[in-house]
Write an enzyme that holds these catalytic residues in place. Structure first.
Site, short mmCIF file in Angstrom:
data_model
loop_
_atom_site.label_atom_id
_atom_site.label_comp_id
_atom_site.label_asym_id
_atom_site.label_seq_id
_atom_site.Cartn_x
_atom_site.Cartn_y
_atom_site.Cartn_z
N HIS A 434 -5.25 -2.46 -3.92
CA HIS A 434 -4.49 -3.55 -4.53
C HIS A 434 -3.91 -4.41 -3.42
CE1 HIS A 434 -1.17 -0.84 -3.51
NE2 HIS A 434 -0.40 -1.90 -3.56
N SER A 436 -0.84 -6.96 -1.77
CA SER A 436 0.61 -7.12 -1.69
C SER A 436 0.90 -7.75 -0.33
CB SER A 436 1.29 -5.75 -1.85
OG SER A 436 2.68 -5.88 -1.73
N HIS A 576 15.57 23.73 5.86
CA HIS A 576 15.37 22.32 5.48
C HIS A 576 15.14 21.51 6.74
CE1 HIS A 576 19.68 22.11 6.50
NE2 HIS A 576 19.47 20.81 6.68
N SER A 578 15.01 17.98 9.31
CA SER A 578 15.68 16.79 9.83
C SER A 578 15.24 16.63 11.27
CB SER A 578 17.20 16.91 9.69
OG SER A 578 17.67 18.01 10.44
#
Length: 893
Positions: A434, A436, A576, A578
């Site tokens: 597409h 853009s 987690h 970072s």
């Protein structure tokens, strides 16, 4: 105008005419012409003249009226009485709508008696609302030039061939679907423009136009052209670009006088070799595939011509697919079936606006922004795009990606960087479904993998010593993980922290596509900082830091994890992701230091340059240049400019806004659109030009002495929590000051109007160039402009359309007096073009083409002020724009 004059046989008199306020005086009729289309009430003036001085008006040979005038219908009833009329212009387009587009005139027909004008040779009905060609036109026996462009014509009359003396016909920008067979009877036709219509085929009779030298059929729906075009032996230029042509006759290559055949942006698949190898043929933007030959010598010189100007436009894609090369160097490949139906693609390249082009930390912009419309239309197959970009070789351990906007956020596409063999320039290649916005950026190298339930291992390609181990059971569903590394040298750490004993490992950034923490700890391995091994490791000096993904906060988590060491590595576990950074230093609190170092690693060392033009010191060029580009930039400019040494080195962020302000007796025009609180606004991108060229003045009297001032550079909007030493302090309240450079304006010589009369012996008729809606340039404005021109006057004169002979005569008549040469050139042009509604835009274009963008910007500022005053006057009297009168609308600047 010159071409039209040649066609009409009118000589130089086409460019002359009355001007200014004398339109109603006797001089208006002195040479049998009336140019009243420049007045909002031109038809009213015409009717008054006809009523009061009928004997003179009926002798008029040249007449121009605006078809946007509400009294046009009444004026049309009088025209058949002007038996001597040779040229009649009834054009629209003088008024503009709220979006700046030309408004078409109200003309839909002509009185039948117009056909009795036996002397009429030139008729211009452009920018009107004609749906059919008035039949009376076919009865004009002397008509040689007919212009009906920008109307709504769907067909030409079958007996169009009655205009046997026609030499020039333009019907561009209409809705013509076919042509009458009688068009072949126009035996004297030399120039035929049918571009931007809806033509699907051409009659064979077009081949009977034996005197035709230029034929423009571009922007139609032609899928084929007749073989009879090969009979046009006089044809020099044939424009067929932006059609649906599948093939063309080989016989076109044998036309003896053809110097240009433009076949760009078609659907050509089978092109005869005679056409392909001709040096005058333009084939770009066609799906020729492997059948397209190597460019001939003629095509090599063509590329620079094509790639020099166009930054916006459109092209058509059909179900058969095609290749397209834009003038800015961007390539497309639409495979067959990508677009099921013919689709018009619109493109433009834009300067990056930091308000919506959001660069991530450590990103570098390598290109301008490309917008492709229609947005969101999904193709059935991927479309290939190649975008030119700055060389990625200067960016250590980084990768290049094309970034696109989805409507809500920017995302990176899988990109491959290629280098052109001959030019050595780089292009970024990607595939999309597409359209853009697209731009090319350099980012930290990104390694990624899918983490299944059974676990996996992820290495860094930048530093293989960095790895992340995902044990079995770490996740219930497969998730995607990305890893980026920013190397930091010991020299950078020492320079930023001023601590020779401070060391750090590379920065590690980990991210994932899930918001859920891992079910089991993930094991990370980082190399120890340079110079540190397991044998000399002092654990009291080692710190493990964790930062958020924006790098705004850094926490020491050394006591929250279990650190394991080998001779070369440190290992720890997290749940987690970072930023992670291993530091080795004697400092005890390092969160603030890490933040400062992280910010400094994102900054570029730059110099500021302020140069004054040697021929005109009031023309000042300002630029912000990365330190490695300073010497090449100065070397390139030193022939035309002089100035102080570049400023001391300062640091700036990619995409940061900064300002330049002039001080101590130097001033600039504060009405410029890029001027904020008296300061010029810039946006810094390390791989794009950060340059502006402006005129400065001194508000004080400097006839007896030079003026010494300065230009200072200040920070604008910067990321939050900028480190303290990112801005260099100066004495005073402004802590965002960057640098200051001196400016010197020399003592003024006596100029026009100084003790020698108003124009030093020159006198000119009053001039007002332009129109009420767009603003005027007055005689005073031209005098101000003339003072800026200097030794460039001949180049400017040529770009304004003056001939070499005219310029030589001006130079000879005013030899040894540069001021008079400039005045004579500028006012000669102004008087010749005072009735041209586009003369101001032509002046601006000529200044830019002459390298005098500073003067062009000054003219644009004057015109913008005129527009503002005009709008204010309209609001003040409570009138709409369309009904404004001359007395209330005209705003003199």
């Amino acid at each position: 105008t010159q071409k039209m004059a040649e066609l009409l046989g009118l000589g130089d008199e086409c460019g002359e005419g009355a001007s200014g306020a004398s339109a109603l005086a006797g001089s208006c009729l002195a040479d049998n012409r009336l140019n009243l289309d420049v007045y909002p009430d031109g038809c009213h003036r015409f009717l008054r003249l006809f009523e009061g001085r009928r004997g003179e008006v009926v002798q008029v040979e040249f007449l121009r009226l605006s078809s946007n005038d509400r009294l046009l219908g009444t004026a049309l009833g009088i025209l058949p009485q002007l038996k001597h009329l040779k040229s009649l212009v009834l054009k629209g387009g003088h008024a503009r709508d709220e979006f700046g587009s030309c408004q078409h005139g109200s003309l839909t027909s002509l009185p039948p008696d117009i056909g009795n004008l036996r002397c009429l040779t030139h008729l211009d009905l452009s920018f009107n609302s004609l749906s059919t060609l008035p039949s009376c036109i076919l009865h004009l026996p002397s008509l040689r030039v007919l212009l009906v462009s920008h109307n709504s014509l769907v067909a030409l009359p079958e007996d169009f061939g009655l205009l046997s003396k026609l030499t020039f016909f333009s019907a561009m920008k209409n809705q013509l679907k076919d042509l009458p067979q009688s068009i072949g009877e126009l035996s004297e036709l030399q120039d035929l423009d049918l571009s931007e219509n809806a033509l699907e085929f051409l009659p064979e009779e077009v081949g009977n136009l034996h005197n035709c030298t230029e034929l423009d059929l571009s922007g139609n729906r032609l899928s084929s052209i007749p073989d009879s075009l090969a009979n046009l032996k006089s044809l020099r230029r044939l424009h067929l670009h932006s059609n649906l042509l599948v093939t063309v006759p080989a016989s076109l290559a044998s036309l003896p006088n053809l110097s240009r055949l433009d076949l760009q942006n078609n659907c050509l698949r089978a092109v005869p070799r005679e056409i392909q190898t001709s040096p005058f043929v333009r084939l770009r933007g066609n799906p020729l595939g492997e059948t397209e030959p190597a460019p001939s010598a003629g095509l090599k010189s063509l590329h620079a011509v094509i790639c020099s100007c166009i930054s916006s436009g459109s092209f058509t894609v059909t179900s058969e697919g095609c290749k397209v090369l834009l003038a800015c160097g961007i390539h497309f490949y639409f495979p067959p079936g990508a677009a099921p139906d013919p689709l018009r693609i619109y493109f433009r390249t834009l300067a990056p606006d930091p308000q919506w082009v959001k660069l991530r930390h450590h990103d570098v912009l390598l290109s301008r922004v490309l917008e492709l419309q229609p947005h969101g239309v999904k193709f059935h197959q991927e479309v290939q795009i190649w975008m030119p970009c700055a060389s990625p070789q200067t960016l250590h351990q980084r990768e290049v990606v094309v970034r696109t906007f989805s409507g809500q956020s920017w995302s990176d596409l899988r990109t491959r960087v290629e280098q052109k063999r001959k030019s050595k320039k780089h292009v970024a290649h990607c595939s999309v479904l597409h359209f853009s916005w697209f731009l090319v950026v350099s980012r930290l190298v990104q390694n990624e993998c899918k983490v299944p339930t059974e676990g996996t291992l992820l290495f860094s390609s930048v530093d293989p010593n960095i790895k992340v181990t995902f044990p079995p059971g770490v996740t219930e569903e497969m998730r995607s993980v990305k890893l980026q590394v920013l190397p930091v040298s010991a020299e950078e750490m020492e320079e930023i922290t001023a601590d020779a004993g401070c060391r750090a490992s590379p920065l590690l950034c980990l991210s994932q596509d899930s918001l859920v923490d891992f079910l089991r700890p993930v094991r990370i391995q980082l190399p120890l900082p340079p110079g540190v091994t397991g044998l000399n490791l002092d654990l009291s000096r080692l710190h493990l830091l964790r930062g958020d993904l924006e790098g705004q906060t850094w926490d020491d988590i050394t006591g929250q994890v279990v650190l394991e060491f080998t001779h070369l590595y440190a290992m720890f576990e997290v749940t987690h992701f970072s930023w992670y950074w291993l530091w080795y230093t004697t400092k005890t609190y390092i969160g603030g230091i890490a933040k400062k170092v992280y910010e400094r690693l994102r900054m570029y060392q730059v110099n500021f340059i302020a140069l004054q033009r040697k021929k005109d010191p009031e023309q000042v060029l300002l630029q912000c240049v990365p330190k490695h580009k300073v010497d090449p930039v100065l070397k390139k400019l030193q022939d035309r400019y002089r100035g102080p040494e570049p400023s001391d080195m300062v640091e700036m962020f990619e995409g940061e806004q900064f300002f330049a302000a002039f001080e101590r007796g130097i001033s600039i025009d504060t009405d410029r659109p890029d001027c904020v609180d008296g300061r010029l606004s810039f946006i810094f991108y390390s791989h794009l030009k950060n340059m502006k060229e402006i005129y400065v003045t001194s508000p004080v009297d400097r006839k007896g002495q030079a003026v010494k001032g300065q230009v200072s550079f200040y920070r604008g909007a910067v990321p939050e929590n900028i480190p303290e030493d990112a801005s260099r302090r100066r004495k005073g309240p402004d802590s965002l000051w960057l640098a200051t450079l001196p400016i010197k304006l020399p003592r003024l010589k006596p100029r026009w109007g100084e003790n020698t009369g108003p124009l030093n012996g020159f006198s000119f008729a009053p001039l007002n160039l332009g129109n009420a809606e767009t603003g005027y340039l007055t005689q005073a404005n031209l005098l101000t402009i003339a003072r800026r021109v200097g030794a460039d006057w001949q180049t400017i004169g040529l770009n304004l359309g003056l001939t070499y002979q005219q310029l030589e005569r001006i130079g000879y008549n005013n030899r040894e007096d540069l001021d008079k040469q400039i005045l004579d050139m500028l006012f000669s042009w102004a008087q010749q073009n005072s009735e041209d509604p586009d003369c101001v835009s032509k002046l601006i274009t000529a200044m830019k083409e002459s390298g005098r963008r500073d003067i062009a910007e000054e003219v644009e500022t004057i015109i913008e002020l005129g527009r503002q005053k005009y709008r204010e006057s309209i609001r003040r009297v409570g009138l709409e724009q369309e009904s404004s009168t001359e007395d209330s609308a005209i705003a003199m600047v």
